[in-house]
Scaffold this motif. Sequence first.
Motif, PDB file in Angstrom:
ATOM      1  N   VAL A  36      -5.829  -9.225   3.717  1.00 53.48           N
ATOM      2  CA  VAL A  36      -4.574  -9.152   4.468  1.00 53.48           C
ATOM      3  C   VAL A  36      -4.156 -10.543   4.932  1.00 53.48           C
ATOM      4  O   VAL A  36      -2.969 -10.892   4.890  1.00 53.48           O
ATOM      5  N   GLN A  87       0.996  -1.024  -0.137  1.00 49.97           N
ATOM      6  CA  GLN A  87       2.248  -0.924  -0.884  1.00 49.97           C
ATOM      7  C   GLN A  87       1.938  -0.982  -2.365  1.00 49.97           C
ATOM      8  O   GLN A  87       0.918  -1.541  -2.770  1.00 49.97           O
ATOM      9  N   GLN A  93      -4.835 -12.172  -3.102  1.00 48.52           N
ATOM     10  CA  GLN A  93      -4.481 -10.909  -3.761  1.00 48.52           C
ATOM     11  C   GLN A  93      -3.694 -11.180  -5.040  1.00 48.52           C
ATOM     12  O   GLN A  93      -3.948 -10.564  -6.087  1.00 48.52           O
ATOM     13  N   ARG A  95      -0.762  -3.595  -3.074  1.00 47.02           N
ATOM     14  CA  ARG A  95      -0.723  -4.805  -2.262  1.00 47.02           C
ATOM     15  C   ARG A  95      -1.102  -4.413  -0.848  1.00 47.02           C
ATOM     16  O   ARG A  95      -0.687  -3.357  -0.358  1.00 47.02           O
ATOM     17  N   CYS A 131      -3.982  -1.514   8.423  1.00 46.62           N
ATOM     18  CA  CYS A 131      -3.160  -2.263   7.465  1.00 46.62           C
ATOM     19  C   CYS A 131      -2.224  -1.282   6.749  1.00 46.62           C
ATOM     20  O   CYS A 131      -2.253  -0.076   6.992  1.00 46.62           O
ATOM     21  N   ARG A 181       2.694  -3.892  10.941  1.00 47.26           N
ATOM     22  CA  ARG A 181       3.764  -4.513  11.732  1.00 47.26           C
ATOM     23  C   ARG A 181       3.654  -4.168  13.210  1.00 47.26           C
ATOM     24  O   ARG A 181       4.186  -4.866  14.065  1.00 47.26           O
ATOM     25  N   ASP A 185       3.041   2.663   2.765  1.00 46.28           N
ATOM     26  CA  ASP A 185       3.894   2.209   3.872  1.00 46.28           C
ATOM     27  C   ASP A 185       3.531   2.838   5.217  1.00 46.28           C
ATOM     28  O   ASP A 185       4.327   2.791   6.158  1.00 46.28           O
ATOM     29  N   CYS A 214      -0.950  -5.241   3.120  1.00 42.14           N
ATOM     30  CA  CYS A 214      -0.108  -5.976   4.071  1.00 42.14           C
ATOM     31  C   CYS A 214      -0.580  -5.708   5.496  1.00 42.14           C
ATOM     32  O   CYS A 214      -1.252  -4.717   5.782  1.00 42.14           O
ATOM     33  N   SER A 215      -0.188  -6.602   6.400  1.00 37.46           N
ATOM     34  CA  SER A 215      -0.549  -6.412   7.800  1.00 37.46           C
ATOM     35  C   SER A 215       0.276  -5.284   8.407  1.00 37.46           C
ATOM     36  O   SER A 215       1.367  -4.959   7.933  1.00 37.46           O
ATOM     37  N   PRO A 264      -2.635 -13.240   1.256  1.00 39.27           N
ATOM     38  CA  PRO A 264      -1.899 -12.598   0.152  1.00 39.27           C
ATOM     39  C   PRO A 264      -1.958 -13.409  -1.136  1.00 39.27           C
ATOM     40  O   PRO A 264      -1.859 -12.839  -2.235  1.00 39.27           O
TER      41      PRO A 264
END
Length: 512
Positions: free
Chosen positions: A331, A510, A337, A477, A507, A482, A182, A479-480, A334
């Motif tokens: 990214v 998670q 992925q 996972r 990136c 934020r 995160d 993720c982009s 998804p």
Amino acid sequence: MGSTEKTKLNDVGLVKCPFNNNGGIEQHQANGTPAGKLTTAGNMTSPPGPRGVPVFGQAFNLDMDHMHLTFMEWQKRFGDMFMFKILGKHFMVVSHPDILRKLFATCEHANAFNDRAHSFMNKYVIHNSKDILFRNMDDKQQFLKNAATNFFENQLVEEKWFYSAVTDEIRLLVSEIECLIDREVDIIGIMDKLVIKIMGLVLTGNRITESSREFDSLAGFIVPANELATVKNASVLTKLPMLRKVPGKLKNLYDALEAKKNDLREVFLNGTGQCERGLVFMLRNLRVTMGMEGGESWIDDDFIMGVVMDLIPAAILPLQNILSVLFLVLVHHPEVQNKIRGELTSLNADVRIDDIMKLPYIDACILELKRFHTPLPVSARHCNRSGDAMFENYNIPKNTEIFSNLFGIHHDERFFNDPWSYKPERFIAEDGSRVGPEHPVMKNMVVMGVGPRRCVGSTFSEKVMFLVVTILMKNFRLCSNRQQELPPCDPRKFTSGIVTKAPDFKCVFQPA
């Protein structure tokens, strides 16, 4: 270059487009429509192409940082094989896989077309062209290339130690990423360091750490080597080699490279960190074997050093940069992925290198990544140094430098449907397996080049990417970030260089 320039190529408004989609020769009108077969045997004309201005030719029209994009535009106007001049020198560009195979593998002058142009790199950086990448295609070059190919594509696989050590390295990375859940992660920086460790393992046979001299030596050499070898800098220095001694940017780069080259030699050739399984040991052992068999032991330390330096543009940079694109793609997609993790559930144990045949979707993801990205958009230049040569009724003047427009081929709708989209499914057969070598998409893949100059280590890079994808996707996972807008996933907008790479981005990892 205006639209009227094409009609200037001859008096009747015709341009010669050497190959149609079926590999035949056609003559085209200025608007690109067929105008009848070229049948004149022994026609000593040159291929069509943009003329440019007197003396300078296309010197002011060719963006050295994005040549592949310019070549794609010229291909639409002049066909799959065209020629242009810069300062009186001929350059030819080929944008069709069948023409490349004929030119470099099966035509009567193929050996001549597989030579290398004189360059600053092979004269002033590689000692007397003692290497594989920049050396002319003679017996010594082919002997070394076959030995290196066997090492990367057979020995590293058969002996198990290498991919086991790579797996351990990636699992160590997993532990580090678990502490960054995160949080913003510089994934490109992480992958760059991982690749340097892997290449240190290749050279020495031992795992290296970020605090080791081997790591510092490789990382230090990459920066000036990459900058000096850009098309713009290398072209200027090839024309004016004395600039390496004139105070300024080019002299600073050359001096830095020479210092790092000496350090590389000291660490990997004179150091004590070798074991009996790395590339350096293999080459030295080959030298001993040749001597014992009564042959000429010509593989001296300069040759070994040349092969080590070849790995920078031929292995380290491509692997670093294609991994940067891999994570940008993941990214952005998804759903890819999720499919990867879904396929991984079929394994009841930890991922091993032998599992690649059991996971066709992941294998297809890697193939599509290499097509979509095409890390080396334009191949290293070939050159017919030995003299004029005929190819399909065209005269190719002596010392013509030949570009393979790999990026253009891989993004041509004739060969790949919807080429600007990342679609691993194009490599999946109806029964769910990966398509075979005779499938059109496989035959049109020329990422590593064709013929005897085909890049060493394509299987090696695919296997490393396989382990990176499977181990990281099984655990996380992606993720982009934020806080930062994600760069577009468009290969036309990737960062330029010898090998293109994804724009810098961060990136978030998670738990899977």
